[in-house]
Design a protein around this motif. Structure first.
Motif, PDB file in Angstrom:
ATOM      1  N   ARG A 130       0.850  -1.185   0.000  1.00  0.00           N
ATOM      2  CA  ARG A 130       0.000   0.000   0.000  1.00  0.00           C
ATOM      3  C   ARG A 130       0.888   1.239   0.000  1.00  0.00           C
ATOM      4  O   ARG A 130       1.707   1.424   0.891  1.00  0.00           O
ATOM      5  N   LEU A 131       0.713   2.070  -1.023  1.00  0.00           N
ATOM      6  CA  LEU A 131       1.552   3.241  -1.220  1.00  0.00           C
ATOM      7  C   LEU A 131       0.717   4.505  -1.062  1.00  0.00           C
ATOM      8  O   LEU A 131      -0.395   4.585  -1.595  1.00  0.00           O
ATOM      9  N   LEU A 132       1.247   5.483  -0.367  1.00  0.00           N
ATOM     10  CA  LEU A 132       0.652   6.809  -0.320  1.00  0.00           C
ATOM     11  C   LEU A 132       1.491   7.713  -1.209  1.00  0.00           C
ATOM     12  O   LEU A 132       2.640   8.033  -0.867  1.00  0.00           O
ATOM     13  N   LEU A 133       0.937   8.077  -2.367  1.00  0.00           N
ATOM     14  CA  LEU A 133       1.651   8.875  -3.357  1.00  0.00           C
ATOM     15  C   LEU A 133       1.332  10.348  -3.138  1.00  0.00           C
ATOM     16  O   LEU A 133       0.165  10.761  -3.197  1.00  0.00           O
ATOM     17  N   ALA A 134       2.340  11.149  -2.900  1.00  0.00           N
ATOM     18  CA  ALA A 134       2.155  12.571  -2.636  1.00  0.00           C
ATOM     19  C   ALA A 134       1.605  13.288  -3.861  1.00  0.00           C
ATOM     20  O   ALA A 134       1.785  12.846  -5.001  1.00  0.00           O
ATOM     21  N   HIS A 135       0.964  14.416  -3.617  1.00  0.00           N
ATOM     22  CA  HIS A 135       0.507  15.293  -4.693  1.00  0.00           C
ATOM     23  C   HIS A 135       1.426  16.509  -4.753  1.00  0.00           C
ATOM     24  O   HIS A 135       1.046  17.618  -4.415  1.00  0.00           O
ATOM     25  N   GLY A 136       2.683  16.282  -5.103  1.00  0.00           N
ATOM     26  CA  GLY A 136       3.563  17.414  -5.360  1.00  0.00           C
ATOM     27  C   GLY A 136       4.781  17.519  -4.477  1.00  0.00           C
ATOM     28  O   GLY A 136       5.853  17.887  -4.950  1.00  0.00           O
ATOM     29  N   ASP A 137       4.674  17.208  -3.195  1.00  0.00           N
ATOM     30  CA  ASP A 137       5.840  17.264  -2.313  1.00  0.00           C
ATOM     31  C   ASP A 137       5.475  16.717  -0.938  1.00  0.00           C
ATOM     32  O   ASP A 137       4.336  16.318  -0.686  1.00  0.00           O
TER      33      ASP A 137
ATOM     34  N   ALA B 133       5.243  18.289   1.906  1.00  0.00           N
ATOM     35  CA  ALA B 133       4.294  19.117   2.657  1.00  0.00           C
ATOM     36  C   ALA B 133       2.867  18.740   2.312  1.00  0.00           C
ATOM     37  O   ALA B 133       2.001  18.627   3.191  1.00  0.00           O
ATOM     38  N   ALA B 134       2.593  18.523   1.007  1.00  0.00           N
ATOM     39  CA  ALA B 134       1.249  18.119   0.593  1.00  0.00           C
ATOM     40  C   ALA B 134       0.907  16.741   1.159  1.00  0.00           C
ATOM     41  O   ALA B 134      -0.213  16.502   1.629  1.00  0.00           O
TER      42      ALA B 134
ATOM     43  N   PHE C 142      11.172  29.258   0.397  1.00  0.00           N
ATOM     44  CA  PHE C 142      12.056  29.079  -0.749  1.00  0.00           C
ATOM     45  C   PHE C 142      13.252  28.179  -0.415  1.00  0.00           C
ATOM     46  O   PHE C 142      13.842  27.569  -1.306  1.00  0.00           O
ATOM     47  N   LEU C 143      13.589  28.068   0.883  1.00  0.00           N
ATOM     48  CA  LEU C 143      14.710  27.211   1.262  1.00  0.00           C
ATOM     49  C   LEU C 143      14.408  25.733   1.021  1.00  0.00           C
ATOM     50  O   LEU C 143      15.339  24.924   0.896  1.00  0.00           O
ATOM     51  N   GLY C 144      13.137  25.368   0.970  1.00  0.00           N
ATOM     52  CA  GLY C 144      12.760  23.978   0.744  1.00  0.00           C
ATOM     53  C   GLY C 144      12.411  23.681  -0.697  1.00  0.00           C
ATOM     54  O   GLY C 144      11.859  22.611  -0.989  1.00  0.00           O
TER      55      GLY C 144
ATOM     56  N   HIS D  49       9.682  21.568  -6.279  1.00  0.00           N
ATOM     57  CA  HIS D  49       9.615  20.864  -5.004  1.00  0.00           C
ATOM     58  C   HIS D  49      10.363  19.533  -5.078  1.00  0.00           C
ATOM     59  O   HIS D  49       9.982  18.641  -5.844  1.00  0.00           O
ATOM     60  N   PRO D  50      11.438  19.359  -4.271  1.00  0.00           N
ATOM     61  CA  PRO D  50      12.236  18.134  -4.345  1.00  0.00           C
ATOM     62  C   PRO D  50      11.468  16.912  -3.858  1.00  0.00           C
ATOM     63  O   PRO D  50      10.738  16.970  -2.870  1.00  0.00           O
ATOM     64  N   LEU D  51      11.669  15.793  -4.567  1.00  0.00           N
ATOM     65  CA  LEU D  51      10.989  14.541  -4.240  1.00  0.00           C
ATOM     66  C   LEU D  51      11.957  13.452  -3.796  1.00  0.00           C
ATOM     67  O   LEU D  51      11.681  12.696  -2.873  1.00  0.00           O
ATOM     68  N   THR D  52      13.079  13.341  -4.490  1.00  0.00           N
ATOM     69  CA  THR D  52      14.044  12.298  -4.168  1.00  0.00           C
ATOM     70  C   THR D  52      15.388  12.679  -4.754  1.00  0.00           C
ATOM     71  O   THR D  52      15.485  13.613  -5.564  1.00  0.00           O
ATOM     72  N   VAL D  53      16.443  11.978  -4.323  1.00  0.00           N
ATOM     73  CA  VAL D  53      17.792  12.303  -4.781  1.00  0.00           C
ATOM     74  C   VAL D  53      18.526  11.044  -5.217  1.00  0.00           C
ATOM     75  O   VAL D  53      18.188   9.922  -4.814  1.00  0.00           O
TER      76      VAL D  53
END
Length: 577
Positions: free
Chosen positions: A317-324, A326-327, A404-406, A465-469
């Motif tokens: 079961r995955l919870l997929l974010a809507h943008g970042d 924070a969302a 803006f720092l995030g 908005h960063p998601l992964t690296v």
């Protein structure tokens, strides 16, 4: 204030700061006050004569019940799962930590052997009915994953939240680049309770104290002394499955140890493992209980035989974010269930990095070279897994006051400190979930420098908005044969790097690197864009050397990004292809 009380306060504060706190109780109607909680301290002597501190917790009088066992390096009162009165809970302070004697071995062979010995003892104690479960969160989960190659006596089920499958790859040296802040934080969190509880140790027996301090010091140096994946690291990672134990795994896509849970699920899925991406160090999303209900149902079914059908639920079961993130924490996510990981039917779409800083499904015909300086980058922008850990512990005040720092809008100053490539706006929603690979022809001026890549979701207002690296030292260009994940066409979509063999780059010579980006879980909404940025390493990884990097884009042999598209989405069509 006595040392024991001070230790409890410090542990509680440390756990809160790093997101390692006990799981929240699920919301619900008021419940009557439970019977008094009883805690019984007892010391267990291992086969080599080391004494470990254990604490049995029970609601009401201690009687024989199914017992949940946790092996923690964080000292007294550091259990990370609240159980119902149907269970006892045994907290074991692992050797060289808290009030236990011996030398901490960085969750290595001796600690792993202790796991087996304690479980064998606990199984036969009056407080146990003969059925055990093991629980762990982060470090207490890691010591269990590291121990899975041994037969774990009497264990009927496990609940493991966060934790690493391979300590080197998943947390401390991802991509062969030292992840200094999490490593130093873990040693500090382990060391503080050990020193404070050392007062009790000195009163009882001064002799073990030197070994405790020495073990902590040696473990910290051990990480620095082993930059490559050698036998020392191999003893502190996954070494096989000697059990048939159903494991409930919980984590979040933004967790500092997120890679590990996916790898562990693949190793243990044949034993009935379930994977729930519902929060770890990265916080608990609104509208969920962080897996508390799932964990209780798991214990009830496998230890008490309750017929609650949990074993027949979808394994993933995955919870997929809507943008970042924070969302995601705000409750803006899509729930996706599946039978396996990666999700069956996932296809990897290849996007070419090209001229005009575009990211396209069709590579530009002409090849060109583009360069950037690998100057250190702000972790708030470039190191989303580690920064999520710190935000969950209180650093959110910084990015909350200065949003803006995030964001990654300013992480790369073109042709100076990074390169940015962005798709056109999507014409339809596209769901991505799975590992990613950046196929990168690159030359460096400094052997041993770091490649750092950030995947972001760019909103219609231009905010990124960063998601992964993805991280990779230029000293490790090779892959372990047969270990990488490939798509239906044979392209590498999750590289499995060879970090045991150093191969220094020749200055100025382009060679190909396969950079693993940790799994993403995000729905890119219509009107949004995908962005990949190649920048200098995070300030949290300060030992990576600065350099001038040159990459090749365009043509038949240019840089490529392979992204995992879930069934029901079509990235190519959404980009007008």
């Amino acid at each position: 204030m006595g040392p024991r009380t001070l230790t409890r306060l410090l542990v509680a504060l440390s756990l809160a700061v790093t997101g390692l706190s006990s799981w929240p109780r699920p919301a619900g109607a008021d419940e009557p006050a439970p019977p008094a909680r009883v805690a019984v301290d007892q010391r267990f002597t291992t086969s080599d004569g080391v004494e470990l501190q254990t604490t049995l917790t029970s609601v009401g009088p201690v009687t024989a019940k199914p017992t949940v066992v946790e092996f923690s390096p964080y000292g007294d009162d550091s259990q990370t799962l609240e159980v119902t009165p149907d269970y006892n809970f045994l907290l074991v302070q692992i050797r060289g930590t808290g009030d236990s004697d011996g030398s901490f071995d960085a969750l290595g062979p001796r600690s792993q052997r202790d796991v087996v010995e304690v479980l064998q003892w606990a199984c036969t104690q009056p407080f146990s009915d003969g059925d055990l479960a093991v629980n762990g969160f982060s470090a207490s989960a890691i010591v269990l994953y590291n121990s899975w190659h041994q037969r774990l006596p009497c264990v009927k089920a496990a609940i493991l939240r966060s934790g690493t499958h391979e300590l080197y790859r998943d947390l401390l040296v991802p991509g062969g680049i030292l992840n200094l802040v999490p490593g130093a934080g873990v040693i500090g969190m382990i060391g503080a309770p050990a020193l404070l509880q050392g007062v009790d140790r000195l009163r009882r027996d001064p002799a073990p104290s030197l070994g405790v301090v020495g073990g902590l010091f040696a473990s910290g140096l051990g990480v620095l002394a082993h930059p490559s994946l050698d036998s020392w690291w191999a003893e502190r990672g996954w070494r096989g499955d000697a059990n048939d134990i159903p494991v409930l795994m919980l984590n979040g896509f933004y967790d500092v140890e997120s890679r590990g849970v996916f790898q562990a699920f693949q190793a243990l899925r044949d034993d009935g493992a379930h994977l729930v991406m519902e929060g770890g160090h990265d916080g608990t999303p609104a509208g969920t209980d962080g897996g508390v209900g799932e964990a209780r149902a798991w214990l009830d079914h496998y230890l008490r035989g309750v017929d609650n059908d949990i074993e027949s639920r979808p394994a993933v079961r995955l919870l997929l974010a809507h943008g970042d993130r924070a969302a995601y924490l705000d409750g803006q996510y899509t729930v996706r269930e599946a039978a396996d990981w990666p999700v069956p039917g996932t296809t990897w779409t290849e996007l070419a990095l090209g001229g005009g800083k575009r990211l396209t499904t069709e590579p530009p015909a002409a090849a060109r070279k583009e360069s950037y300086l690998t100057l250190p980058t702000l972790p708030t922008m470039s190191d989303v897994p580690t920064w999520s850990l710190l935000e969950a512990g209180g650093a959110k005040a910084l990015t909350g006051a200065l949003p803006f720092l995030g964001r990654t809008n300013a992480v790369a100053v073109e042709k100076l400190t990074g390169l940015t490539y962005t798709t056109d706006a999507l014409s339809a929603d596209v769901a991505l979930a799975g590992p990613l690979a950046l196929d990168l022809p690159l030359a460096t001026t400094t052997p041993g420098s770091g490649i750092w890549a950030i995947l972001s979701d760019v909103a219609p207002d231009g905010s990124s908005h960063p998601l992964t690296v993805g991280r990779l030292s230029t000293s490790y260009p090779d892959l372990v044969p047969g270990r990488s994940l490939t798509d239906a066409g044979g392209a590498v979509v999750q590289p499995y790097g060879d970090y045991g063999t150093v191969d220094r780059a020749t200055v100025g010579k382009i060679r190909r690197y396969q950079v693993e980006l940790w799994p993403v879980g995000n729905v890119f909404r219509a009107g949004h864009r995908l962005r990949i940025q190649i920048v200098g390493t995070s300030l949290f990884s300060p030992l990576s050397l600065p350099a001038l990097h040159t990459i090749r884009v365009g043509g038949p042999d240019g840089a490529r990004l392979r992204v995992p598209v879930l069934p029901g989405s079509d990235l190519t069509a959404a980009l007008g292809g």
